[in-house]
Scaffold this motif. Structure first.
Motif, PDB file in Angstrom:
ATOM      1  N   GLU A   1     -55.364 105.440 -57.243  1.00 13.17           N
ATOM      2  CA  GLU A   1     -56.093 106.153 -56.112  1.00 13.17           C
ATOM      3  C   GLU A   1     -54.577 106.537 -55.170  1.00 13.17           C
ATOM      4  O   GLU A   1     -54.294 107.924 -55.045  1.00 13.17           O
ATOM      5  CB  GLU A   1     -56.748 105.457 -55.325  1.00 13.17           C
ATOM      6  CG  GLU A   1     -57.129 106.469 -53.902  1.00 13.17           C
ATOM      7  CD  GLU A   1     -58.080 105.661 -53.130  1.00 13.17           C
ATOM      8  OE1 GLU A   1     -58.837 106.505 -52.186  1.00 13.17           O
ATOM      9  OE2 GLU A   1     -58.494 104.465 -53.070  1.00 13.17           O
ATOM     10  N   ASN A   2     -53.739 105.812 -55.044  1.00 15.21           N
ATOM     11  CA  ASN A   2     -52.389 106.049 -54.524  1.00 15.21           C
ATOM     12  C   ASN A   2     -51.527 106.841 -55.354  1.00 15.21           C
ATOM     13  O   ASN A   2     -50.900 107.609 -55.034  1.00 15.21           O
ATOM     14  CB  ASN A   2     -51.612 104.581 -54.032  1.00 15.21           C
ATOM     15  CG  ASN A   2     -50.320 104.938 -53.421  1.00 15.21           C
ATOM     16  OD1 ASN A   2     -49.127 104.910 -53.839  1.00 15.21           O
ATOM     17  ND2 ASN A   2     -50.549 105.313 -52.127  1.00 15.21           N
TER      18      ASN A   2
ATOM     19  N   GLN B   1     -55.776 101.332 -50.626  1.00 14.72           N
ATOM     20  CA  GLN B   1     -56.004 102.085 -51.945  1.00 14.72           C
ATOM     21  C   GLN B   1     -55.488 101.176 -52.994  1.00 14.72           C
ATOM     22  O   GLN B   1     -54.493 100.563 -52.835  1.00 14.72           O
ATOM     23  CB  GLN B   1     -55.035 103.653 -51.911  1.00 14.72           C
ATOM     24  CG  GLN B   1     -55.370 104.502 -50.775  1.00 14.72           C
ATOM     25  CD  GLN B   1     -54.435 105.828 -50.976  1.00 14.72           C
ATOM     26  OE1 GLN B   1     -53.198 105.579 -51.149  1.00 14.72           O
ATOM     27  NE2 GLN B   1     -54.964 106.851 -50.597  1.00 14.72           N
TER      28      GLN B   1
ATOM     29  N   VAL C   1     -52.617 110.509 -54.983  1.00 17.35           N
ATOM     30  CA  VAL C   1     -52.318 110.861 -53.966  1.00 17.35           C
ATOM     31  C   VAL C   1     -50.885 111.526 -53.763  1.00 17.35           C
ATOM     32  O   VAL C   1     -50.448 112.583 -53.432  1.00 17.35           O
ATOM     33  CB  VAL C   1     -52.462 109.913 -52.474  1.00 17.35           C
ATOM     34  CG1 VAL C   1     -51.825 110.522 -51.282  1.00 17.35           C
ATOM     35  CG2 VAL C   1     -54.184 109.843 -52.234  1.00 17.35           C
TER      36      VAL C   1
ATOM     37  N   SER D   1     -50.400 114.415 -55.629  1.00 15.88           N
ATOM     38  CA  SER D   1     -50.749 115.743 -55.173  1.00 15.88           C
ATOM     39  C   SER D   1     -50.041 116.274 -53.932  1.00 15.88           C
ATOM     40  O   SER D   1     -50.240 117.266 -53.571  1.00 15.88           O
ATOM     41  CB  SER D   1     -52.100 115.629 -54.531  1.00 15.88           C
ATOM     42  OG  SER D   1     -52.154 114.693 -53.452  1.00 15.88           O
TER      43      SER D   1
ATOM     44  N   ARG E   1     -50.076 120.059 -52.060  1.00 23.13           N
ATOM     45  CA  ARG E   1     -50.771 120.088 -50.460  1.00 23.13           C
ATOM     46  C   ARG E   1     -49.572 120.639 -49.488  1.00 23.13           C
ATOM     47  O   ARG E   1     -50.027 121.010 -48.395  1.00 23.13           O
ATOM     48  CB  ARG E   1     -51.215 118.545 -50.197  1.00 23.13           C
ATOM     49  CG  ARG E   1     -52.463 118.007 -50.919  1.00 23.13           C
ATOM     50  CD  ARG E   1     -52.941 116.905 -50.505  1.00 23.13           C
ATOM     51  NE  ARG E   1     -52.079 115.790 -50.825  1.00 23.13           N
ATOM     52  CZ  ARG E   1     -51.415 115.027 -50.051  1.00 23.13           C
ATOM     53  NH1 ARG E   1     -51.705 114.846 -48.615  1.00 23.13           N
ATOM     54  NH2 ARG E   1     -50.675 113.931 -50.435  1.00 23.13           N
TER      55      ARG E   1
END
Length: 122
Positions: A46-47, A42, A50, A53, A57
């Motif tokens: 992108e990391n 990543q 994540v 999020s 989640r």
């Protein structure tokens, strides 16, 4: 070497508390974050996405049983991921090799059984 442990604590303190802006500042722009479960890298954005999020989640997510070892070019961190979702919980051991240069992270190699985490929380 205690400076590297202080750095590791500051970095994971930001990750754990969801302080994405501090993590952003700790990462170099060209950081690479590799995971064993998908064998892909990543990039920074992108990391960070994540990491940001995680609260959406999981109902709860924390790192327990933390052990860290300073290295000349970074640190090794072992911990147990403790997470819950919809009344189910999981505890999964993980290890990360974090590479640091000039006070910034340029590579992370993360090893854990993501399938174990996902199947326990399914």
């Amino acid at each position: 070497m205690s400076d590297m442990l202080d750095f590791a604590d500051r970095f994971f303190g930001a990750v754990s508390s969801g302080d994405i802006e501090t993590v952003r500042g700790i990462y170099r722009d060209d950081v690479q974050v590799w995971h064993n479960w998908d064998d892909r890298v990543q990039d920074k954005e992108e990391n960070l996405s994540v990491l940001a999020s995680i609260p959406q989640r999981y109902d709860s997510f924390e790192y327990l049983d933390v052990r860290r070892t300073p290295l000349t070019d970074g640190f090794l961190r072992q911990h147990t991921i403790a997470a819950s979702r919809n009344g189910k919980s999981a505890r999964v051991p993980a290890i990360l090799r974090v590479y640091v240069d000039g006070g910034r992270v340029y590579r992370i190699e993360e090893y854990f059984d993501r399938g174990q985490l996902e199947s326990a929380l399914a």
